[in-house]
Scaffold this active site. Structure first.
Site, PDB file in Angstrom:
ATOM      1  N   LYS A   1       0.843  -1.181   0.000  1.00 27.20           N
ATOM      2  CA  LYS A   1       0.000   0.000   0.000  1.00 27.20           C
ATOM      3  C   LYS A   1       0.880   1.233   0.000  1.00 27.20           C
ATOM      4  O   LYS A   1       1.563   1.525   0.981  1.00 27.20           O
ATOM      5  CB  LYS A   1      -0.931   0.024   1.217  1.00 27.20           C
ATOM      6  CG  LYS A   1      -1.961   1.163   1.058  1.00 27.20           C
ATOM      7  CD  LYS A   1      -2.604   1.601   2.348  1.00 27.20           C
ATOM      8  CE  LYS A   1      -1.855   2.709   3.062  1.00 27.20           C
ATOM      9  NZ  LYS A   1      -1.849   3.995   2.326  1.00 27.20           N
TER      10      LYS A   1
ATOM     11  N   ALA B   1       1.628   5.397   0.000  1.00 28.37           N
ATOM     12  CA  ALA B   1       1.003   6.500   0.739  1.00 28.37           C
ATOM     13  C   ALA B   1      -0.066   7.160  -0.121  1.00 28.37           C
ATOM     14  O   ALA B   1       0.059   7.197  -1.342  1.00 28.37           O
ATOM     15  CB  ALA B   1       2.070   7.525   1.115  1.00 28.37           C
TER      16      ALA B   1
ATOM     17  N   GLU C   1      10.218   0.832  10.365  1.00 33.18           N
ATOM     18  CA  GLU C   1      11.227   1.834  10.085  1.00 33.18           C
ATOM     19  C   GLU C   1      10.518   3.167  10.282  1.00 33.18           C
ATOM     20  O   GLU C   1       9.690   3.555   9.462  1.00 33.18           O
ATOM     21  CB  GLU C   1      11.758   1.619   8.672  1.00 33.18           C
ATOM     22  CG  GLU C   1      13.192   2.059   8.483  1.00 33.18           C
ATOM     23  CD  GLU C   1      13.271   3.527   8.169  1.00 33.18           C
ATOM     24  OE1 GLU C   1      13.159   3.884   6.993  1.00 33.18           O
ATOM     25  OE2 GLU C   1      13.427   4.328   9.114  1.00 33.18           O
TER      26      GLU C   1
ATOM     27  N   GLU D   1      10.093  15.343  16.002  1.00 32.17           N
ATOM     28  CA  GLU D   1      10.408  15.228  14.586  1.00 32.17           C
ATOM     29  C   GLU D   1       9.530  16.212  13.817  1.00 32.17           C
ATOM     30  O   GLU D   1       8.315  16.153  13.890  1.00 32.17           O
ATOM     31  CB  GLU D   1      10.146  13.804  14.093  1.00 32.17           C
ATOM     32  CG  GLU D   1      10.607  13.607  12.651  1.00 32.17           C
ATOM     33  CD  GLU D   1      10.371  12.190  12.147  1.00 32.17           C
ATOM     34  OE1 GLU D   1       9.330  11.617  12.507  1.00 32.17           O
ATOM     35  OE2 GLU D   1      11.205  11.673  11.392  1.00 32.17           O
TER      36      GLU D   1
ATOM     37  N   CYS E   1      13.318  10.306   7.067  1.00 30.23           N
ATOM     38  CA  CYS E   1      13.306   9.773   8.428  1.00 30.23           C
ATOM     39  C   CYS E   1      14.671   9.950   9.087  1.00 30.23           C
ATOM     40  O   CYS E   1      14.769  10.197  10.282  1.00 30.23           O
ATOM     41  CB  CYS E   1      12.940   8.287   8.408  1.00 30.23           C
ATOM     42  SG  CYS E   1      13.911   7.352   7.236  1.00 30.23           S
TER      43      CYS E   1
END
Lengths: 476, 262, 297
Positions: free
Chosen positions: A182, A184, A254, A384, A288
């Site tokens: 899937k 985004a 992750e 973040e 990330c």
């Protein structure tokens, strides 16, 4: 003599894509309509124009896709491994031929500047397939009796759409699994283009399936009883949700990071500046492993920050399809609002700095930003942001630098800048981060395991270590 | 009228006649009889070839392209194998083998190297490196599969190769064309047809050649002068399979130490 | 105690990082009007060079003509660069031109002669009428550790030059590492160089983006420290307009637009000029020039 003014005029990418008005779901090598008949638009974040309609897969669609993957598994795993290897080599070569087209798609669908797509993302995605192709028939070196785990559910984020697709599909197939992926919801187009390559390569139906949709689709997918393994890359919040509701499936995560670039006083400052700039402004900070904290030795802080500001003046914020743009728009309105909130809520003493110049009126834009006096405890230093925003703090000794770098819930990567080899190696051995880049940043290779400590997730992708998640040893 | 190809040696990426001007016949054709001077030229080409700087990933891509090129010419190569009853199957096996070996390029290092858990504050790394110029006396138990396996195993780990053979010269020399079109850099693989034994005597003593595969017993003595690595397939037939151990035989191990401290 | 200059001198340069930065310069896409402007500007920054054993008055005359008007409608170059013996002829021809006359001197290209001989060589070049001097440093001495000697010889040569502009050729291809290039750059600048120059053009390794970037960074750091602007000349090995434009991008993004003029940046070249003219013609008319249509330099 008057100053020569060198003004880079727009250099637009000339390739235009032929997109369909509407895309179905890719199941069993066919494009099928979504069960709910619902679609949602995908938008170009540079100008807010809709590009195409994407299917919203519901529980029934997800079930159908997973069933297809499960049904394809027996024949797929029974094939001579060299055949799977050769399929993967084909996928690599076919994607390689269409790098430019995919890069254009990344630019208009997700806002990724064309130079990054063409020079970094797409070549790495190709290399990922190429590398894993060669493992498919050599798994006996990793286990006595290598067996697939079964059906893999992969949920990937919007920051490196094609690359993340490769990071999931390549190792899964190399280990004889089948997969439902899937993408985004804001960046589904490259996965849908990839389905053309799957068919062209002649892969058996059901080995690779692609379902599009938002959070609910992903939740349905990872919870499906016939899924044997979940591979998730995305936010820490969602990662935790998946971990908490999962009991029986193998899981790799992750997740996010707030990684530190640590600059010691004996490094080449210009080199460190390049690394810091790449660390936080590459892909607009939608990474990330972005180096979103800068820990600089106090005795060079002023000089480093001064060079950093000068270097920022050469960064061009602009249309991702312009070959001279360094920084494109923020991926979505939602993400832009998140960034703006964190930045606007920052204390005035944090020392916010942005270069001059205007941003385009249309689209989701944010300027590269520094906070020159960020301190531990501030939200901009701890949370973040996932945008082009750098929080700068100082340290005095290596021990203090390590302590500062480690005091985070996250532990994805760290950058270490020093010309003293012994220092670099010792500091690296003390940092709680899954990847350490010494005197460099943002280095990725399919042979090199990537993944984090602590709340940045668990499991690795790439290399021998990355494969471990995708097979089991029959003789254990 | 048939326009027959003039058979030439393949040295440093190009076809050339033998310095000796001599030929030998095989089938109904004449093939160059490689001389010591040809060998010298081939070794020079192999020594200077731009192969060490090619990344493991790119080596893999180039070797994969060898398969792409052979794939388009399967029938032609099957036709070269006039003595073979199962020529088509042989070529299919060659294709599989080439692709298999291509896949090793960017991963053998992960199985052959390691960090040594030494008793002290040091990083100690051992890694596999190429040996250098390797001479290969081609295995004749089959026309192409063994030859290809030996050559590609040698180069996938970064060596360059000088290959000598007497039998099946048409098929083997034609591989030079495949290497050219697959973007194998000049000098990485050199092909010399002719009397093996005469050349083996020279190969055994040539100091630039660092390793030899398939050297006949009688020349082992002269090979010890420069302590060449003698690589033998032993009982194992290269045509049958290739494993990590075969690749390892073509490497040297380098160990590097560095302190960890501040 | 290390002062700021010492810190600059001791910087270690990482080639991988430099190459990464240079790739970004070559990725810039300069088209249409910005390309035409860039091509014309580069022409104005060229030192048109001939430094051959078989140079003669005839060749010098032809070169000077080309320097003044490379092509109908093209601007003159910055300077011609010649051996000392050819200087009087060039000075005579270029008397009323904006094109400067630069002479190599100090036992170009190897510099392997006594200080007396090198000084005499320099004095003669100046007597012959040179506006600018391109000198060579003693690389062998520098590599064996005698930095002071290089600083002294540059200072001595600069003293003789007086107000005439002195370019110091580092011969970066012989220095071995980028760290050495940077160190030599700063040594030369501190000793009085008006310009630092990459190469003699007489050995295979000539100018590259990487070495020139390191030199530009040295010039920039010196400017930040002292306020003084020193020029950089990239000589040899730049043959195409495309490469030259990458250099211009590099100058802009490293030291800024003030350096994009002949006072502070030069290209030492010969065949580059015709490629620039070819590109200029194409940009202006849409037609690719043939080799025969351009005059010889």
């Amino acid at each position: 003599m008057t100053d020569f003014s060198f003004d880079y005029q727009p250099a637009p990418e000339s390739l235009t894509l032929d997109l369909q008005k509407k895309y179905g779901l890719f199941i069993d090598n066919q494009m099928v309509s979504p069960h709910s008949k619902q679609f949602f638009p995908t938008i170009n974040p540079a100008n807010e124009q809709p590009l195409s309609l994407i299917s919203n897969a519901d529980q029934t669609d997800v079930d159908r896709a997973v069933q297809a993957a499960a049904a394809a598994l027996p024949a797929w795993r029974a094939l001579d491994p060299k055949v799977r290897s050769q399929y993967l080599f084909k996928l690599a070569r076919l994607l390689q031929e269409r790098i430019r087209e995919f890069a254009v798609c990344e630019a208009i669908d997700g806002g990724k500047v064309i130079t990054e797509g063409r020079l970094v993302d797409l070549p790495l995605a190709v290399q990922h397939f190429f590398y894993h192709a060669g493992w498919a028939d050599k798994l006996q070196y990793l286990a006595r009796d290598p067996q697939p785990v079964g059906v893999v559910a992969a949920v990937i984020p919007w920051n490196f759409p094609t690359m993340m697709l490769a990071w999931k599909i390549a190792p899964a197939l190399a280990c004889a699994n089948t997969i439902v992926l899937k993408p985004a919801e804001t960046t589904s187009l490259t996965a849908l283009l990839f389905s053309e390559i799957v068919v062209q390569a002649g892969l058996p139906p059901g080995v690779i399936n692609i379902v599009t949709g938002a959070g609910e689709t992903g939740a349905a997918l990872v919870a499906h009883p016939l899924v044997d393994k979940i591979a998730f890359t995305g936010s820490t919040a969602v990662g935790k949700m998946i971990a908490s509701t999962n009991s029986s499936k193998r899981l790799t995560l992750e997740l996010g990071g707030k990684s530190a670039n640590i600059v010691f006083d004996d490094c080449d400052l210009d080199q460190a500046v390049e690394g810091v700039v790449d660390g936080i402004f590459f892909n607009r900070g939608h990474v990330c492993c972005a180096g979103s904290r800068l820990l600089v030795q106090e005795n060079i802080a002023e000089r480093l920050i001064s060079k950093l500001k000068k270097r920022m003046e050469t960064l061009i914020v602009g249309d991702p399809l312009d070959k001279n743009s360094d920084i494109g728009p923020i991926n979505s309105q939602e993400q832009l609002q998140l960034i703006e909130k964190l930045v606007n809520d920052s204390p005035s003493g944090a020392g916010m700095y942005q270069s001059d110049g205007d941003l385009p009126k249309q689209g989701y834009w944010f300027k590269p930003t520094l906070f020159t006096n960020a301190e531990p405890g501030m939200a901009i230093t701890e949370e973040e942001i996932f945008g082009p925003v750098l929080a700068i703090s100082t340290f005095r000794t290596p021990a203090e630098a390590v302590q500062l770098a480690n005091s985070s819930r996250y532990g994805l990567v760290a950058g270490v800048w020093t010309n003293h080899g012994s220092l670099a190696l010792k500091v690296s051995s003390q940092l709680k981060a899954g990847v350490i880049w010494q005197n460099t940043y943002n280095q990725f290779d399919p042979s090199s395991p990537f993944g984090g400590y602590k709340e940045s997730g668990y499991g690795r992708e790439g290399g021998r270590q990355g494969l471990a998640a995708y097979f089991k040893d029959g003789k254990k | 009228m048939m326009i027959n190809k003039t058979e030439k040696l393949f040295i440093n990426g190009a076809y050339c006649r033998s310095e000796s001007g001599c030929v030998y016949s095989s089938g109904a054709k004449n093939f160059p009889l490689a001389s010591a001077k040809d060998l010298r030229n081939a070794v020079d080409g192999a020594r200077l070839a731009k192969w060490p700087e090619v990344s493991p990933y790119n080596r893999g891509q180039i070797i994969y392209r060898i398969a792409e090129m052979l794939s388009g010419r399967q029938q032609e190569f099957a036709n070269y194998l006039t003595d073979c009853k199962d020529a088509d199957r042989q070529i299919a096996l060659c294709l599989d083998r080439i692709i298999y070996l291509a896949g090793w390029a960017d991963k053998y290092q992960q199985l052959l190297s390691n960090i040594n858990p030494v008793n002290g504050p040091y990083l100690s790394v051992s890694q596999a490196e190429a040996i250098g110029v390797v001479a290969i006396i081609a295995d004749d138990r089959d026309p192409l599969l063994s030859f290809l396996t030996q050559v590609l195993t040698a180069i996938v780990v970064g060596n360059t190769a000088v290959v000598c053979f007497d039998k099946h010269p048409a098929a083997r020399l034609a591989f030079g064309e495949i290497f050219q079109s697959a973007d194998v850099p000049p000098g990485v693989i050199n092909l010399l047809s002719g009397n093996n034994f005469k050349l083996q005597a020279v190969i055994a003593s040539h100091r630039e050649i660092k390793a030899i595969v398939g050297l006949d017993q009688q020349f082992l003595g002269s090979a010890t002068d420069s302590l060449k690595r003698i690589i033998s397939s032993g009982k194992h037939h290269p045509g049958e399979s290739a494993s990590i151990n075969d690749l390892a035989a073509f490497t040297e191990t380098k160990t590097i130490w560095h302190p960890r401290s501040y | 105690m290390m002062n700021d200059f010492q810190k600059l001198l001791n910087v270690q340069v990482d080639g991988v990082s430099v190459d990464g930065r240079c790739r970004k310069f070559t990725n810039r896409s300069i088209k249409k009007e910005s390309k035409i402007n860039a091509l014309e500007q580069i022409i104005k920054m060229i030192d048109l060079t001939t430094l051959e054993g078989d140079d003669s008055s005839g060749r010098v005359a032809r070169l000077c003509q080309k320097a003044q008007e490379p092509m109908i409608g093209a601007p003159p170059v910055a300077a011609v660069c010649l051996y000392p013996k050819m200087i009087p002829e060039a000075v005579r021809i270029l008397e009323n031109s904006t094109v400067k006359v630069a002479s190599v001197a100090t036992a170009f290209p190897a510099g392997q002669a006594s200080m007396d001989v090198r000084l005499l060589d320099l004095e003669q070049a100046l007597t012959n009428g040179a506006d600018e001097i391109d000198m060579v440093i003693s690389r062998g001495d520098w590599l064996s550790g005698d930095e002071q000697m290089i600083a002294d010889e540059i200072a001595a040569f600069k003293a003789v030059c007086g107000s005439k502009h002195l370019k110091v050729i580092l011969e970066t291809g012989e220095l071995g590492t980028l760290t050495n290039v940077r160190r030599a750059s700063l040594t030369a600048i501190a000793a009085g160089a008006d310009f630092i120059k990459t190469s003699t053009g007489k050995i295979p390794q000539a100018a590259s983006l990487a070495t020139t970037l390191v030199m530009l960074e040295a010039a920039r750091d010196w400017h930040d420290l002292s306020g003084q602007k020193v020029g950089v000349k990239a000589a040899g090995g730049i043959r195409t307009a495309k490469e030259a434009i990458s250099y211009l991008v590099m100058v802009l993004e490293t030291v800024g637009p003030e350096w994009i003029n002949p006072q502070l940046f030069r290209f030492g070249a010969s065949s580059l000029l015709n490629d620039l003219l070819r590109q200029l013609y194409k940009q202006q008319t849409g037609v690719y020039q043939g080799e025969d249509y351009l005059s010889l330099a």
